[in-house]
Design a protein around this motif. Structure first.
Motif, PDB file in Angstrom:
ATOM      1  N   ILE A  18      -2.635   3.470   0.479  1.00 16.00           N
ATOM      2  CA  ILE A  18      -2.429   3.938   1.626  1.00 16.00           C
ATOM      3  C   ILE A  18      -3.163   5.234   1.654  1.00 16.00           C
ATOM      4  CG2 ILE A  18      -0.700   5.244   2.863  1.00 16.00           C
ATOM      5  CD1 ILE A  18       1.352   3.095   2.048  1.00 16.00           C
ATOM      6  N   SER A  19      -3.624   6.011   0.652  1.00 16.83           N
ATOM      7  CA  SER A  19      -4.431   7.107   0.688  1.00 16.83           C
ATOM      8  C   SER A  19      -5.917   7.111   1.346  1.00 16.83           C
ATOM      9  CB  SER A  19      -4.597   7.888  -0.701  1.00 16.83           C
ATOM     10  OG  SER A  19      -3.341   8.079  -1.312  1.00 16.83           O
ATOM     11  N   LEU A 217      -9.177  -1.631   6.215  1.00 15.01           N
ATOM     12  CA  LEU A 217      -7.997  -1.069   6.770  1.00 15.01           C
ATOM     13  C   LEU A 217      -6.851  -2.099   6.640  1.00 15.01           C
ATOM     14  CD1 LEU A 217      -9.152   1.190   9.677  1.00 15.01           C
ATOM     15  CD2 LEU A 217      -8.103   1.952   7.542  1.00 15.01           C
ATOM     16  N   ALA A 218      -7.179  -3.270   7.146  1.00 19.98           N
ATOM     17  CA  ALA A 218      -6.178  -4.441   6.908  1.00 19.98           C
ATOM     18  C   ALA A 218      -5.820  -4.864   5.662  1.00 19.98           C
ATOM     19  CB  ALA A 218      -6.806  -5.542   7.936  1.00 19.98           C
ATOM     20  N   LEU A 219      -6.641  -4.978   4.811  1.00 17.65           N
ATOM     21  CA  LEU A 219      -6.554  -5.319   3.394  1.00 17.65           C
ATOM     22  C   LEU A 219      -6.010  -4.434   2.468  1.00 17.65           C
ATOM     23  CD1 LEU A 219      -6.965  -7.580   1.256  1.00 17.65           C
ATOM     24  CD2 LEU A 219      -9.396  -6.669   0.901  1.00 17.65           C
ATOM     25  N   LEU A 224      -2.204  -4.023   0.991  1.00 17.75           N
ATOM     26  CA  LEU A 224      -1.784  -3.596  -0.528  1.00 17.75           C
ATOM     27  C   LEU A 224      -1.079  -2.209  -0.644  1.00 17.75           C
ATOM     28  CD1 LEU A 224      -5.119  -4.189  -2.204  1.00 17.75           C
ATOM     29  CD2 LEU A 224      -2.966  -5.333  -2.479  1.00 17.75           C
ATOM     30  N   GLY A 225      -0.893  -1.456   0.768  1.00 16.21           N
ATOM     31  CA  GLY A 225      -0.077  -0.642   0.965  1.00 16.21           C
ATOM     32  C   GLY A 225       1.285  -0.802   1.434  1.00 16.21           C
ATOM     33  N   HIS A 226       1.316  -0.837   2.859  1.00 12.42           N
ATOM     34  CA  HIS A 226       2.519  -0.972   3.704  1.00 12.42           C
ATOM     35  C   HIS A 226       3.611  -2.226   2.925  1.00 12.42           C
ATOM     36  CE1 HIS A 226       2.045   2.264   6.424  1.00 12.42           C
ATOM     37  NE2 HIS A 226       0.739   1.984   6.745  1.00 12.42           N
ATOM     38  N   SER A 227       2.564  -3.307   2.927  1.00 10.44           N
ATOM     39  CA  SER A 227       3.546  -4.369   2.589  1.00 10.44           C
ATOM     40  C   SER A 227       4.185  -4.304   0.935  1.00 10.44           C
ATOM     41  CB  SER A 227       2.565  -5.957   2.525  1.00 10.44           C
ATOM     42  OG  SER A 227       2.232  -5.953   3.863  1.00 10.44           O
ATOM     43  N   CYS A 232       8.632  -3.184  -2.896  1.00 12.16           N
ATOM     44  CA  CYS A 232       9.129  -1.933  -3.633  1.00 12.16           C
ATOM     45  C   CYS A 232      10.559  -1.707  -3.443  1.00 12.16           C
ATOM     46  CB  CYS A 232       8.361  -0.754  -3.926  1.00 12.16           C
ATOM     47  SG  CYS A 232       6.547  -1.175  -4.637  1.00 12.16           S
ATOM     48  N   THR A 233      10.772  -1.665  -2.025  1.00 15.69           N
ATOM     49  CA  THR A 233      12.224  -1.061  -1.795  1.00 15.69           C
ATOM     50  C   THR A 233      13.265  -2.119  -2.199  1.00 15.69           C
ATOM     51  OG1 THR A 233      12.091  -2.216   0.387  1.00 15.69           O
ATOM     52  CG2 THR A 233      11.403   0.378   0.176  1.00 15.69           C
TER      53      THR A 233
END
Length: 288
Positions: A18-19, A217-219, A224-227, A232-233
């Motif tokens: 995400i960074s 951005l999609a990958l 790998l970021g938002h999904s 993790c939650t």
């Protein structure tokens, strides 16, 4: 919650991914809404590929859950429009730092919805974070008055992301991660495409280099970021995920320095440090 020994590795990978968002957006020539639209469109296609070769079924979802996905998707679309647009007016450091104030908005929403109370320690952390945001805004205003508008857009993006998370929480209780992200990302792409149509941002006005950035951005930040953060939650608390997300401004600033050659100003460093420390203290005291 059940613990997964690999979840912290996943969490670190997600924050790092995400960074990369802000720097990739800065590297693109297309308008912010166009970038956001193609990002979500490409992400939807990638998730569709995962669903196609997985065990998930896009048809096994009722109207209520689909509605949750739709609302979450439109909120996510608005989040990306406001945040990407903020990068046209303010710096990467300021935009990303202000976007990490999601935990504060989460408490405000939780207070009105679930009557969560704020103790003195958490209130102090909140005030320190707000002070940090004011310092960032004042420093940017002295450099350029238009940067303050960018900071307000970044704060709006943080609020929209928080509401998106609350809506998505309900959907993920009975919908698989792949199905949820497919519909959510798809509705987000539709929302942004409609915005581009209304505002006259031509989706065809992109070059080959931009298409590569859209795919990255999609990958990276999306899949790998938002999904992965959503995954993790299921194993650790949302507060811990939020705390990890506070590392995003550090990673984003380092990447902006390495790839764009831009260093944070003194006011951005001081304000950013106060914002991060305030939110960390807020989360710590809130859990006591």
């Amino acid at each position: 919650m059940q613990k997964n020994k690999w979840v912290y590795t996943f969490l670190a990978v997600a924050v790092l991914a995400i960074s990369m968002t802000a720097t990739l957006v800065k590297l693109a020539d297309a308008a912010a809404p166009v970038i956001a639209c193609y990002r979500m469109l490409f992400a939807t296609c990638l998730v569709a590929f995962l669903v196609l070769f997985g065990r998930d079924s896009l048809l096994k979802i009722d109207g209520k859950r689909l509605a949750y996905c739709a609302v979450a998707g439109f909120l996510l679309g608005l989040h990306f429009i406001t945040w990407f647009s903020s990068l046209d007016y303010t710096s990467v450091a300021s935009s990303v730092t202000l976007a990490t104030m999601q935990p504060l908005f989460a408490f405000i929403i939780g207070y009105f919805l679930y009557h969560e109370r704020l103790n003195r320690g958490a209130a102090l952390g909140a005030m320190v974070s707000v002070l940090g945001g004011i310092i960032i805004g004042w420093g940017d205003y002295r450099v350029s008055g238009i940067a303050l508008w960018g900071n307000l857009l970044a704060l709006s993006a943080a609020f929209l992301a928080t509401v998106y998370f609350f809506v998505g929480q309900h959907a993920l209780k009975s919908v698989s991660l792949n199905v949820y992200t497919f519909y959510c990302y798809g509705f987000a792409a539709v929302a942004i495409a409609l915005y581009c149509l209304v505002t006259g941002n031509a989706l065809s006005a992109v070059n080959r280099d931009d298409l590569l950035i859209f795919f990255l951005l999609a990958l990276l930040p999306t899949l790998l970021g938002h999904s992965v953060l959503n995954y993790c939650t299921r194993f650790i608390s949302v507060s811990l995920v939020s705390m990890a997300m506070l590392c995003e401004p550090v990673g984003a600033s380092i990447l902006a320095w390495l790839l764009l050659g831009t260093l944070p100003t003194v006011t951005q460093l001081v304000g950013g440090a106060l914002t991060v420390l305030g939110v960390l203290y807020f989360l710590r005291k809130r859990s006591n």
